[in-house]
Enzyme design. Structure first.
Site, short mmCIF file in Angstrom:
data_model
loop_
_atom_site.label_atom_id
_atom_site.label_comp_id
_atom_site.label_asym_id
_atom_site.label_seq_id
_atom_site.Cartn_x
_atom_site.Cartn_y
_atom_site.Cartn_z
N SER A 118 0.84 -1.21 0.00
CA SER A 118 0.00 0.00 0.00
C SER A 118 0.87 1.25 0.00
CB SER A 118 -0.85 0.05 1.26
OG SER A 118 -1.65 -1.07 1.36
N HIS A 167 -2.01 -3.05 -6.67
CA HIS A 167 -2.57 -2.66 -5.37
C HIS A 167 -4.08 -2.91 -5.35
CE1 HIS A 167 -3.37 0.65 -2.19
NE2 HIS A 167 -3.18 -0.51 -1.62
N GLU A 209 -4.97 -0.60 -8.43
CA GLU A 209 -3.96 0.34 -8.94
C GLU A 209 -2.81 -0.48 -9.52
OE1 GLU A 209 -4.13 4.38 -6.31
OE2 GLU A 209 -3.32 2.64 -5.30
N1 LIG Z 1 -5.35 -4.93 4.68
C1 LIG Z 1 -5.59 -3.98 3.80
O1 LIG Z 1 -6.59 -3.24 3.90
C2 LIG Z 1 -4.68 -3.80 2.63
C3 LIG Z 1 -5.17 -3.17 1.47
C4 LIG Z 1 -4.33 -3.04 0.36
C5 LIG Z 1 -3.02 -3.51 0.43
N2 LIG Z 1 -2.56 -4.08 1.58
C6 LIG Z 1 -1.17 -4.56 1.59
O2 LIG Z 1 -1.21 -5.98 1.40
C7 LIG Z 1 -0.12 -6.58 2.10
C8 LIG Z 1 -0.66 -7.63 3.05
O3 LIG Z 1 -1.55 -7.03 3.94
P1 LIG Z 1 -2.61 -7.89 4.78
O4 LIG Z 1 -3.54 -6.92 5.39
O5 LIG Z 1 -3.13 -9.02 3.96
O6 LIG Z 1 -1.64 -8.48 5.92
P2 LIG Z 1 -1.87 -9.73 6.88
O7 LIG Z 1 -1.06 -9.46 8.10
O8 LIG Z 1 -3.33 -10.05 7.00
O9 LIG Z 1 -1.20 -10.92 6.06
C9 LIG Z 1 0.16 -11.01 5.78
C10 LIG Z 1 0.48 -12.48 5.59
O10 LIG Z 1 1.80 -12.61 5.08
C11 LIG Z 1 2.39 -13.75 5.66
N3 LIG Z 1 3.84 -13.66 5.58
C12 LIG Z 1 4.65 -12.82 6.27
N4 LIG Z 1 5.94 -13.04 5.94
C13 LIG Z 1 5.93 -14.03 5.02
C14 LIG Z 1 6.94 -14.72 4.30
N5 LIG Z 1 8.24 -14.43 4.49
N6 LIG Z 1 6.57 -15.68 3.43
C15 LIG Z 1 5.28 -15.99 3.23
N7 LIG Z 1 4.26 -15.38 3.90
C16 LIG Z 1 4.59 -14.42 4.79
C17 LIG Z 1 1.87 -13.76 7.09
O11 LIG Z 1 1.96 -15.03 7.68
C18 LIG Z 1 0.42 -13.29 6.90
O12 LIG Z 1 -0.47 -14.38 6.72
C19 LIG Z 1 0.64 -5.44 2.77
O13 LIG Z 1 1.70 -5.05 1.94
C20 LIG Z 1 -0.42 -4.35 2.87
O14 LIG Z 1 0.16 -3.05 2.89
C21 LIG Z 1 -3.35 -4.26 2.67
#
Ligand SMILES: NC(=O)c1ccc[n+]([C@@H]2O[C@H](COP(=O)([O-])OP(=O)(O)OC[C@H]3O[C@@H](n4cnc5c(N)ncnc54)[C@H](O)[C@@H]3O)[C@@H](O)[C@H]2O)c1
Length: 295
Positions: free
Chosen positions: A119, A140, A152
């Site tokens: 993000s 994104h 995006e």
């Molecule tokens: N949550 C939101 O609203 C949102 C929206 C758009 C983008 N994002 C982006 O998406 C990404 C993920 O966010 P999220 O909310 O799903 O996070 P989350 O914490 O729900 O999930 C992250 C996952 O990644 C896994 N992980 C961490 N390190 C790892 C590795 N080395 N190998 C494999 N898996 C690994 C974790 O175990 C976890 O299940 C981030 O970059 C965030 O900025 C989030």
């Protein structure tokens, strides 16, 4: 180049949603998590998502079964060598993400396109660590992936225009609307959304109006589904504080600086819905009550 198999690294909120969408739109998905336990959790999350659609009559049982046939999982990034596109959706940490891309770069065929769902982190900083800067983009997605129609597509100064085209068509094939952004902090949506929420927080801090009236003003006056303070509680105040710092560091403009009230809330770990309290008290999530900060 035809995309058939899509890799998804990280099966949290976003990764599981992306993998499910990929399956629903006819691709094969190879998903990855840190260990067996997390992988099984993630796979179950995807299965449950598809089963719910089945129960609601949105997909047929045989279609769901066919989608699950195209789903496989691994805890080894080296198993993802044959993927045509890999979407990374792990924690928002540049070191964690970079390590993953370095490992994938060594393992994958040279045609594989890499994408990050970050993000707020610069795509360029991840791309430069690989031998395929021109095949590196940002994709994104918005939360919840199944519901939000926008993606995006972020291009760096090194992104090959053909790869950008492939990415745009891929997003369209998922049934989403692609918009193209340059690799600048905030991309497009968060560049506008973050200062909007920060302005509302500053207004609360300065006693301009009550939390309820600010939110109702934007909800009823602009027809937004919810006001900026409730939205901030939904997103997570730590996430917004982080985004605010990133935008401020890049643009050095006051409007991106985290307001003192936000910093205090984050310091106290009042992070919004997920911690039970932020601008609202979420003890009853169906009936959030504005917090009285005594301002
Ligand atoms: N949550 C939101 O609203 C949102 C929206 C758009 C983008 N994002 C982006 O998406 C990404 C993920 O966010 P999220 O909310 O799903 O996070 P989350 O914490 O729900 O999930 C992250 C996952 O990644 C896994 N992980 C961490 N390190 C790892 C590795 N080395 N190998 C494999 N898996 C690994 C974790 O175990 C976890 O299940 C981030 O970059 C965030 O900025 C989030």
């Amino acid at each position: 180049m035809t995309i058939k198999q899509v890799g998804v690294v990280g099966l949290g909120v976003m990764g599981a949603g992306i993998a499910q969408l990929v399956l629903q739109t006819g691709y094969a998905a190879l998903v990855n998590e840190m260990d067996k336990n997390l992988l099984n959790k993630g796979l179950n999350r995807i299965k449950t998502g598809l089963e719910k659609l089945c129960e609601k009559g949105k997909i047929k049982t045989e279609d769901k079964d066919a989608m699950l046939q195209r789903l496989s999982g691994t805890v080894n990034l080296s198993d993802m060598a044959s993927c045509d596109l890999i979407i990374e959706a792990v924690f928002e940490d540049i070191n964690v993400k970079t390590e993953i891309f370095i490992a994938l770069d060594k393992a994958c065929k040279k045609e594989t396109v890499f994408a990050s769902n970050t993000s707020s982190l610069p795509i360029s900083k991840m791309a430069v660590q690989t031998s395929r800067r021109e095949k590196f983009i940002g994709l994104h997605f918005f939360n919840p992936v199944a519901v939000m129609p926008l993606v995006e597509v972020i291009k760096t100064i090194a992104t090959d225009p053909q790869i950008l085209e492939i990415a745009i068509n891929f997003v369209k094939s998922l049934g989403k609307y692609p918009i193209v952004a340059k690799d600048n902090a905030g991309f497009i949506v968060n560049l506008f959304l973050t200062p909007y929420m920060l302005d509302a927080m500053r207004a609360v801090g300065e006693g301009v109006a009550s939390i309820n009236d600010i939110d109702m003003g934007m909800k009823l006056g602009c027809n937004h589904p919810m006001g900026p303070l409730m939205l901030a509680d939904f997103i997570g105040l730590d996430v917004i504080n982080n985004a605010s710092n990133i935008l401020f560091n890049e643009y050095k403009e006051k409007r991106y600086a985290p307001p003192p009230l936000l910093v205090k809330l984050v310091t106290m770990r009042y992070l919004g819905l997920k911690s039970g309290r932020g601008f609202y008290d979420w003890s009853d999530p169906k009936n959030p009550v504005p917090v009285d900060f005594g301002i």
